[in-house]
Structures are given as structure tokens and as C-alpha cells.
Design a protein around this motif. Structure first.
Motif, PDB file in Angstrom:
ATOM      1  N   SER A  39       0.870  -1.467  -0.232  1.00 28.35           N
ATOM      2  CA  SER A  39       0.215   0.038   0.135  1.00 28.35           C
ATOM      3  C   SER A  39       1.325   1.060  -0.076  1.00 28.35           C
ATOM      4  O   SER A  39       2.005   1.344   0.397  1.00 28.35           O
ATOM      5  N   TRP A  40       0.858   2.479  -0.554  1.00 28.37           N
ATOM      6  CA  TRP A  40       1.249   3.770  -0.214  1.00 28.37           C
ATOM      7  C   TRP A  40       1.872   3.837   0.892  1.00 28.37           C
ATOM      8  O   TRP A  40       2.715   4.694   1.189  1.00 28.37           O
ATOM      9  N   GLU A  41       1.080   3.652   1.935  1.00 23.81           N
ATOM     10  CA  GLU A  41       0.801   4.079   2.993  1.00 23.81           C
ATOM     11  C   GLU A  41       2.476   3.668   3.970  1.00 23.81           C
ATOM     12  O   GLU A  41       3.402   4.374   4.637  1.00 23.81           O
ATOM     13  N   HIS A  42       2.188   2.573   3.225  1.00 20.21           N
ATOM     14  CA  HIS A  42       2.696   1.440   4.100  1.00 20.21           C
ATOM     15  C   HIS A  42       4.226   1.974   3.316  1.00 20.21           C
ATOM     16  O   HIS A  42       5.876   2.173   4.218  1.00 20.21           O
ATOM     17  N   ILE A  43       4.521   2.335   2.136  1.00 18.56           N
ATOM     18  CA  ILE A  43       6.021   2.446   1.371  1.00 18.56           C
ATOM     19  C   ILE A  43       6.700   3.924   1.249  1.00 18.56           C
ATOM     20  O   ILE A  43       6.985   3.868   1.423  1.00 18.56           O
TER      21      ILE A  43
END
Length: 411
Positions: free
Chosen positions: A394-398
Motif C-alpha cells: 500500500s502507498w501508505e506503507h511504502i
């Protein structure tokens, strides 16, 4: 300049809001970090030529001058490139680095990070590494995939890419690899070959993907018009989205689809290279098969997401490179994914996809099996695929991982 702010210069994307791995990555990184007061991004963009930046077509841009603007709170600057053929990409990166150094010096920026994407400028790597270090900065590198293995390059260019990669890995403080397999490859090839014979310093951060659904409804006029124009309906087609280049295995996918007894269509969303298209037609005669449909490009992200969601199945034939954005997007949207059986793709898809090899009839058999799968089986694949994305990609994680690396380095 504000104190206690980490300035990060991003070099290697052509423009923001465009269709491409690095472009998408920078767009998302700056979007998710636009209110982050600890990091200030500076983004190089192409002012002219292929894939250049046209900020008038992007929402949320504030113009500073003819060559500068802000977007997602990032300071963006445009680089003009002379028309010098294939060497343009190298010129662009070098000119962008020159501008970064000028800006760092003029604004007395402390401890900047210059993050270079792709290994195009090896012969200049040592020079800029020393220059950036002299300014108190560090050089980070995203080595991308195996660019030197791409079938589109001639033998001398492949040789250049390989040497360039070696030099850029040598002259960087940290290589951020977007695939575990790429990180492994960097160590296998370049351990002991850094400055004073040290091993390269690396870390793994993948590309990201959206985990949400498209904002378009099933009966949205835009979607219905597109389907009518292309002769498709929801769940009646297999799909592929990607650059139209040989190493993405379009030839194998089309040949095998033609062998299969599937009654569904095969929709191909790509930027067509007519020379390669003619070569494929000569070898396969796919125009005689009404199921094979080249449907052009789709740059509307919500529409593209909806087309993925409504596909019966998705093919991914990419053989070269690290974590591929189009694969992440497919796993995030399409329930049934049929991936080429290579390390990169297995690493991402794990048990959320089916896998095929390039042997005669193998993909054709898998297509026929996929056609017979129950709705329940397909749904189960979709749940596992989306779990892979939300857990790891997920972009949040990345962008959280990037924040840690930019602010704290690698422990």
C-alpha cells in the motif's frame, strides 16, 4: 532555508501525473508527504521532448516562473534538453544533477539527499558523487530492473547499461531496491566492487499500489461508452496493460490465447509500436482472431482502475525489472491474475495468483482452466491478491518506509 528539514532531490522521472513507474512513484510520494514538515522535495522534470511535463494539465500546481512550480508542496524545476536522439535521457539526468548542485550551493542546504532513479549516467557518477559529498550531501540510487537485459536495446547499448549500472552502484551511499530479487542481484554482482572495495549499502522498499476501488459506478457513462467503442462488456475479457515491448511477452500471450478455446476477448491496453505490431502480425496473424483486441491507451486512472476491476482475468508477462507497477495495480483491482512464472512476479503475487511458463500450450491450458473456475474460487484469489497489496504494497506503507530512510538512513 528552514532548519531541521531534510531536503530530498528526486532525479529520473520525466514528468508528474504521467504514465510510468517513476512518475507514479514521485506523484504518490509527494502526495502522501505534502503536509510532512520534516521533508522538502525538489523534483526535476523534462521541459520539452518525449514525455515532458505540462503543468497546465495537472491539478494543484502553483507556477513560480517559466521553469519552476510547486506541486504537492514539492519544488519542481524543468530542464530543457537539446534534440540529440537516444542520448537525451543521459543528458537530462546529468543536467538535472547539475541544477540540483547549483540549487544546494546557492541556498546553502545542509545534508541534502539526491535520489537518482535508474542507472543511465554511470560515466558521470563519480564526478557528481564527489560534488554532492563536497556540498555535504548523500547520493541514493534506485537501480531499477535489469535495463541492460531489455530486448529493445542493441548490443553496444546493453553493454553501456551494464557498465553504467556498475559505476552508479559503486558511487552511491545507498541503493534502494524495489524488489528483493534486485537487492540480491546487486550484492551478487557488486559486492567488493564499491569505493575501496566495500560492498554496496542496500535496502528494500517496493513500489506501492492503491487498495481502494474505482470511483466510477458500473453504469457510469464514461465506462459504458468505452466498452461500446471497444466491443467489450464487464467480465467478458482478459486484460493486459503495459508497455508494448518484446520482454513483456506479448507474442507468447497472443499466440497462446489464439490456441485456447476461450470465448472471451483479450483486451490489450498499450501504446502501440507499429514496427513491433507488424512483426507480430507476420508471425501470428492475430488480426484473423476477433478475440484479440488492441484497444489503445487509457490515461484516465479511475477508468483504468474500473476496467481492471471488471476484467475476468489479467495477464502479466513482464520478464525484466523489479516490482512492476502494473502488476501491483492488477493485484489490487483484478480478482484473477495469470502471471509469468519468474522470481519478480512470484515474489509479489505469492499465493494470490496463477502462474504460467512460456512452453508451447502451457498458457493456453491455463486460460482454459481459468475459464472453468467457479466464482467462489476466483473470489478467493482476489481476496489473497488484495491482502498481498494491503499488507506489503500500500502507498501508505511504502511512503512511511521512505520517510524512515530519508530521515534516519539505514540502520
Amino acid at each position: 532555508m528552514q532548519k531541521n528539514v531534510q531536503h530530498v532531490f528526486l532525479v529520473g522521472a520525466k514528468s508528474l501525473g504521467a504514465y510510468g513507474g517513476y512518475e507514479t512513484f514521485i506523484n504518490k510520494l509527494t502526495e502522501y508527504h505534502q503536509n510532512n514538515e520534516k521533508i522538502k522535495y525538489h523534483v526535476a522534470c523534462k521541459a520539452n521532448g518525449d514525455g515532458c511535463m505540462d503543468e497546465t494539465k495537472v491539478d494543484g500546481v502553483t507556477k513560480i516562473s517559466d521553469t519552476e512550480f510547486t506541486y504537492h508542496n514539492a519544488h519542481c524545476f524543468k530542464i530543457y534538453i537539446p534534440n540529440i536522439g537516444p542520448a537525451q535521457a543521459i543528458y537530462y539526468d546529468v543536467a538535472a544533477l547539475h541544477e540540483c548542485c547549483k540549487y544546494i550551493k546557492k541556498n546553502r542546504i545542509n545534508n541534502p539527499i539526491v535520489y537518482i532513479m535508474a542507472c543511465r549516467i554511470g560515466p558521470f557518477a563519480g564526478h557528481y558523487y564527489k560534488k554532492i559529498h563536497k556540498l555535504g550531501g548523500k547520493v541514493y540510487l534506485n537501480p531499477d530492473g535489469h535495463e541492460w537485459m531489455r530486448a529493445k536495446w542493441s548490443a553496444p547499448i546493453r553493454k553501456y547499461w551494464k557498465i553504467s549500472e556498475q559505476m552508479m552502484v559503486k558511487y552511491c551511499d545507498l541503493a534502494i531496491c524495489d524488489s528483493v530479487n534486485i537487492e540480491k542481484y546487486i550484492h551478487e554482482c557488486y559486492d567488493g566492487k564499491g569505493i575501496h572495495g566495500v560492498n554496496p549499502s542496500t535496502t528494500f522498499i517496493a513500489y506501492g499500489a492503491e487498495t481502494r476501488k474505482s470511483q466510477l459506478a458500473d453504469d457510469d457513462q464514461k465506462l459504458l461508452d468505452w466498452y461500446q467503442q471497444k466491443g467489450l462488456t464487464a467480465k467478458s475479457y482478459y486484460l493486459v496493460v503495459g508497455r508494448f515491448v518484446p520482454e513483456n511477452n506479448y507474442e507468447t500471450m497472443i499466440r497462446e490465447y489464439m490456441k485456447s478455446k476461450s470465448e472471451r476477448d483479450f483486451a490489450i491496453i498499450t501504446n502501440v509500436n507499429y514496427k513491433f505490431l507488424e512483426e507480430l502480425e507476420d508471425r501470428l496473424h492475430f488480426k484473423s482472431d476477433p478475440r484479440i483486441k488492441f484497444v489503445g491507451t487509457v490515461y484516465d486512472q479511475e477508468l483504468l482502475m474500473k476496467i481492471r476491476e471488471n476484467a475476468y482475468g489479467y495477464f502479466h508477462g513482464h520478464e525484466v525489472g523489479g516490482t512492476n507497477p502494473s502488476l501491483l495495480e492488477a493485484l489490487g483491482s483484478t480478482d484473477l491474475n495469470l502471471l509469468l512464472n519468474v522470481g519478480f512476479n512470484r515474489e509479489v503475487g505469492e499465493d494470490g495468483a496463477l502462474y504460467w511458463d512460456k512452453g508451447d500450450g502451457e498458457l493456453a491450458n491455463l486460460i482454459e482452466k481459468a475459464d472453468e473456475m467457479s466464482e467462489k474460487e476466483i473470489k478467493a484469489f482476489g481476496v489473497r491478491a488484495k491482502k498481498r497489496i494491503s499488507d506489503e504494497y500500500s502507498w501508505e506503507h511504502i511512503v512511511d518506509l521512505y520517510e524512515k530512510v530519508f530521515l534516519n538512513g539505514v540502520k
